[in-house]
Design an enzyme around this catalytic site. Structure first.
Site, PDB file in Angstrom:
ATOM      1  N   LYS A   1      32.482  -5.036  -3.161  1.00 46.45           N
ATOM      2  CA  LYS A   1      31.992  -5.090  -4.541  1.00 46.45           C
ATOM      3  C   LYS A   1      32.468  -3.909  -5.384  1.00 46.45           C
ATOM      4  CE  LYS A   1      30.247  -8.779  -3.234  1.00 46.45           C
ATOM      5  NZ  LYS A   1      30.935 -10.033  -3.518  1.00 46.45           N
TER       6      LYS A   1
ATOM      7  N   GLU B   1      24.985   1.746 -10.295  1.00 46.05           N
ATOM      8  CA  GLU B   1      25.104   1.115 -11.618  1.00 46.05           C
ATOM      9  C   GLU B   1      23.842   1.368 -12.415  1.00 46.05           C
ATOM     10  OE1 GLU B   1      25.893  -3.105 -11.533  1.00 46.05           O
ATOM     11  OE2 GLU B   1      28.009  -2.764 -11.172  1.00 46.05           O
TER      12      GLU B   1
ATOM     13  N   LYS C   1      19.178 -19.799  -6.639  1.00 46.42           N
ATOM     14  CA  LYS C   1      19.141 -20.540  -7.893  1.00 46.42           C
ATOM     15  C   LYS C   1      18.334 -21.817  -7.719  1.00 46.42           C
ATOM     16  CE  LYS C   1      23.681 -18.740  -9.006  1.00 46.42           C
ATOM     17  NZ  LYS C   1      25.116 -18.972  -8.814  1.00 46.42           N
TER      18      LYS C   1
ATOM     19  N   GLU D   1      30.665 -14.094 -12.148  1.00 47.18           N
ATOM     20  CA  GLU D   1      29.276 -13.973 -12.593  1.00 47.18           C
ATOM     21  C   GLU D   1      29.159 -12.794 -13.540  1.00 47.18           C
ATOM     22  OE1 GLU D   1      27.219 -15.168  -8.286  1.00 47.18           O
ATOM     23  OE2 GLU D   1      26.843 -13.202  -9.163  1.00 47.18           O
TER      24      GLU D   1
ATOM     25  N   GLU E   1      29.903 -10.161 -10.089  1.00 51.70           N
ATOM     26  CA  GLU E   1      30.593 -10.509  -8.838  1.00 51.70           C
ATOM     27  C   GLU E   1      31.535 -11.658  -9.099  1.00 51.70           C
ATOM     28  OE1 GLU E   1      27.823 -11.564  -5.729  1.00 51.70           O
ATOM     29  OE2 GLU E   1      26.720  -9.703  -5.997  1.00 51.70           O
TER      30      GLU E   1
ATOM     31  N   ARG F   1      34.902 -19.310  -4.088  1.00 50.61           N
ATOM     32  CA  ARG F   1      34.658 -20.586  -3.408  1.00 50.61           C
ATOM     33  C   ARG F   1      34.247 -21.630  -4.452  1.00 50.61           C
ATOM     34  NH1 ARG F   1      29.848 -17.514  -2.903  1.00 50.61           N
ATOM     35  NH2 ARG F   1      28.159 -18.514  -4.046  1.00 50.61           N
TER      36      ARG F   1
ATOM     37  N   ARG G   1      17.761 -28.171  -8.141  1.00 48.91           N
ATOM     38  CA  ARG G   1      17.954 -28.179  -6.689  1.00 48.91           C
ATOM     39  C   ARG G   1      16.666 -28.651  -6.015  1.00 48.91           C
ATOM     40  NH1 ARG G   1      21.573 -23.055  -4.716  1.00 48.91           N
ATOM     41  NH2 ARG G   1      22.932 -22.927  -6.540  1.00 48.91           N
TER      42      ARG G   1
HETATM   43  C1  MV4 Z   1      22.274  -6.104 -11.582  1.00 49.15           C
HETATM   44  C2  MV4 Z   1      21.110  -6.327 -12.336  1.00 49.15           C
HETATM   45  C3  MV4 Z   1      20.843  -5.472 -13.392  1.00 49.15           C
HETATM   46  N1  MV4 Z   1      21.676  -4.441 -13.642  1.00 49.15           N
HETATM   47  N2  MV4 Z   1      23.063  -5.069 -11.884  1.00 49.15           N
HETATM   48  C4  MV4 Z   1      21.512  -9.505  -8.314  1.00 49.15           C
HETATM   49  C5  MV4 Z   1      22.505 -10.250  -7.538  1.00 49.15           C
HETATM   50  C6  MV4 Z   1      23.758  -9.487  -7.587  1.00 49.15           C
HETATM   51  N3  MV4 Z   1      24.835 -10.370  -7.941  1.00 49.15           N
HETATM   52  C7  MV4 Z   1      23.559  -8.450  -8.628  1.00 49.15           C
HETATM   53  N4  MV4 Z   1      22.234  -8.612  -9.130  1.00 49.15           N
HETATM   54  C8  MV4 Z   1      21.795  -7.899 -10.190  1.00 49.15           C
HETATM   55  N5  MV4 Z   1      22.609  -6.873 -10.555  1.00 49.15           N
HETATM   56  C9  MV4 Z   1      22.757  -4.257 -12.893  1.00 49.15           C
HETATM   57  N6  MV4 Z   1      23.564  -3.212 -13.154  1.00 49.15           N
HETATM   58  C10 MV4 Z   1      20.276  -7.394 -11.987  1.00 49.15           C
HETATM   59  C11 MV4 Z   1      20.617  -8.173 -10.900  1.00 49.15           C
HETATM   60  C12 MV4 Z   1      19.666  -9.199 -10.581  1.00 49.15           C
HETATM   61  C13 MV4 Z   1      19.924 -10.543 -10.763  1.00 49.15           C
HETATM   62  C14 MV4 Z   1      21.152 -10.973 -11.227  1.00 49.15           C
HETATM   63  C15 MV4 Z   1      21.409 -12.299 -11.402  1.00 49.15           C
HETATM   64  C16 MV4 Z   1      20.436 -13.226 -11.113  1.00 49.15           C
HETATM   65  C17 MV4 Z   1      19.223 -12.839 -10.636  1.00 49.15           C
HETATM   66  C18 MV4 Z   1      18.947 -11.504 -10.456  1.00 49.15           C
HETATM   67  C19 MV4 Z   1      17.702 -11.130  -9.979  1.00 49.15           C
HETATM   68  C20 MV4 Z   1      17.453  -9.816  -9.792  1.00 49.15           C
HETATM   69  C21 MV4 Z   1      18.421  -8.846 -10.086  1.00 49.15           C
END
Ligand code: MV4
Length: 447
Positions: free
Chosen positions: A116, A200, A237, A275, A288, A292, A336
């Site tokens: 990542k 972050e 999700k 994303e 991210e 896939r 879902r």
């Molecule tokens: C974050 C964030 C807020 N700020 N990064 C959760 C999954 C992973 N892909 C990264 N995630 C998050 N990263 C920063 N800098 C909040 C989340 C996050 C989240 C993101 C997408 C969907 C649901 C979530 C639930 C909790 C936290």
């Protein structure tokens, strides 16, 4: 040209891939674990091979068994679906070494996006907006404190080998950081065999909006608009839709163009997703890349009237893209349906389907592998059906979803249908007032 495809997966996605292969007139090989003997993907494939006992590790994740199954059936390509081996770069290398076409991106693309911190650096260099934070890995607590104070609390400690919400910790101040740094590092080491962390700034109140990408092996990459995926619970999700209520044409084209630049930077081909976190001021930040085909791909398919799996297979066999980018044509929503008890903290609830009726009609799609008398094995994920509705407007798609959920009969197991019925009548959902923490704030039962 691909002559025969082995599908290294199970459940609804294995069926989805078999259907695409049949349309393309490509013979299929299903693999199955002993727990999946009675599964529909085994019934509908042209040939079948048992690859091991019930545990995923010994069957669908067992690389030597999967490769051997391809070799004894003369399959010249493997479709990994999602999960299991879909984002395993060494599996891709093994396929290549055995002369088998992996239906997905290159091992290099997968590897870059799997780390990542490397992924974030690659995106930043490509001009994709990223969340302020550390420049790569942070080695010591002292460095972590320095960076945290520069960018300002609250911050997130993230494992470079994490993703999908795994290996992530919220830190509010220096005192918390003193404990959290070594703990998160230790957890990352145990979970991923890699202790490396990066930092972050927290982007609060944000939405999860992702851009669907499609690239071919000739260097062409397009984006196919966004999916709104903010309705999640513990990083699973539950509802996805396209388009998003907050994405304007301008935002769509900025996010789409950024995503294409990011994918170009790793010479991406096949379907992939970037994303983004989108904050209240419509700033977007790379989170991210998923290398896939995703569970929720039908939302994009129905919004644009395309077939992403057929396209994925044609791309793998070297064809040029045959899809043009376009603004959303329809509004599509996916619910879902999981074998989980939503009244009991969404606890998995496998069992036997005693009776079953799928909804239907104009603008209704069900992707599912269940049938009357089928026993859901407890060893795999709890998804039993994806219910997708689509209409010219969001109101129309929600109305169709309400009817379709009411028509859906699954007896013998508890499912997430009651949750979705509430959500489709929930004023917050209807108004689009949602974010990734929405389901944590409210109790769905009292909606
Ligand atoms: C974050 C964030 C807020 N700020 N990064 C959760 C999954 C992973 N892909 C990264 N995630 C998050 N990263 C920063 N800098 C909040 C989340 C996050 C989240 C993101 C997408 C969907 C649901 C979530 C639930 C909790 C936290």
């Amino acid at each position: 040209m691909i002559k025969k495809i082995l599908i290294a997966n199970r459940g609804e996605i294995a069926l989805r891939i078999i259907r695409a292969c049949k349309e393309l007139k490509i013979p299929t090989v299903a693999v199955y674990s002993t727990a999946d003997k009675t599964s529909l993907h085994v019934r509908f494939a042209d040939e079948v091979v048992c690859v091991g006992p019930h545990s995923g590790k010994e069957s669908y994740l067992n690389i030597p068994s999967i490769i051997a199954a391809a070799q004894i059936t003369n399959a010249d390509a493997i479709h990994p679906g999602y999960g299991f081996l879909a984002e395993n770069d060494s599996f891709v290398e093994i396929c290549n070494a055995c002369g088998i076409t992996f239906i997905g991106p290159s091992a290099e693309s997968i590897k870059k996006m799997g780390n990542k911190s490397v992924a974030k650096e690659t995106m930043r260099n490509a001009g994709v907006p990223v969340v302020p934070g550390s420049d790569g890995v942070v080695d010591t607590e002292k460095d972590a404190k320095k960076i945290a104070n520069e960018i300002g609390y609250p911050i997130l400690l993230k494992a470079v080998a994490g993703g999908g919400g795994k290996g992530m910790r919220l830190v509010n101040d220096d005192t918390e950081l003193e404990k959290a740094f070594s703990m998160t590092k230790y957890e990352a080491e145990s979970a991923f065999n890699n202790p490396d962390l990066y930092i972050e700034k927290l982007v609060a109140g944000s939405r999860h909006i992702e851009i669907q990408l499609l690239g071919d092996k000739h260097g062409n990459i397009i984006h196919l608009n966004e999916r709104e995926c903010s309705i999640q619970r513990r990083h699973q999700k539950l509802i996805e839709e396209a388009p998003s209520t907050i994405v304007t044409n301008d935002l769509r084209s900025s996010m789409g163009n950024a995503a294409v630049l990011g994918a170009m930077a790793v010479n991406y081909f096949g379907p992939g997703t970037i994303e983004f976190l989108v904050d209240n001021n419509r700033n977007f930040y790379f989170m991210e890349m998923n290398t896939r085909i995703q569970v929720e791909h039908p939302v994009t398919e129905e919004s644009l009237d395309i077939d992403l799996i057929k396209e994925q297979i044609k791309i793998a066999s070297g064809e040029k893209l045959s899809i043009q980018p376009s603004e959303p044509k329809m509004h599509a929503i996916e619910c879902r349906i999981n074998a989980e008890d939503p009244y009991n903290d969404f606890r998995p609830n496998p069992g036997t389907i005693e009776s079953l009726h799928f909804p239907g009609g104009h603008g209704v799609r069900v992707d599912s592998h269940i049938y009357t008398g089928y026993t859901i094995p407890p060893y795999y994920d709890s998804l039993v059906a994806k219910l997708i509705t689509f209409a010219p407007t969001r109101e129309g798609a929600i109305a169709k979803m309400q009817l379709a959920l009411d028509e859906f009969v699954i007896e013998g197991i508890k499912t997430t249908i009651p949750f979705h019925q509430k959500m489709m009548q929930n004023p917050d959902f209807i108004a689009g007032n949602i974010d990734t923490k929405y389901l944590e704030r409210i109790d769905w039962k009292t909606l």
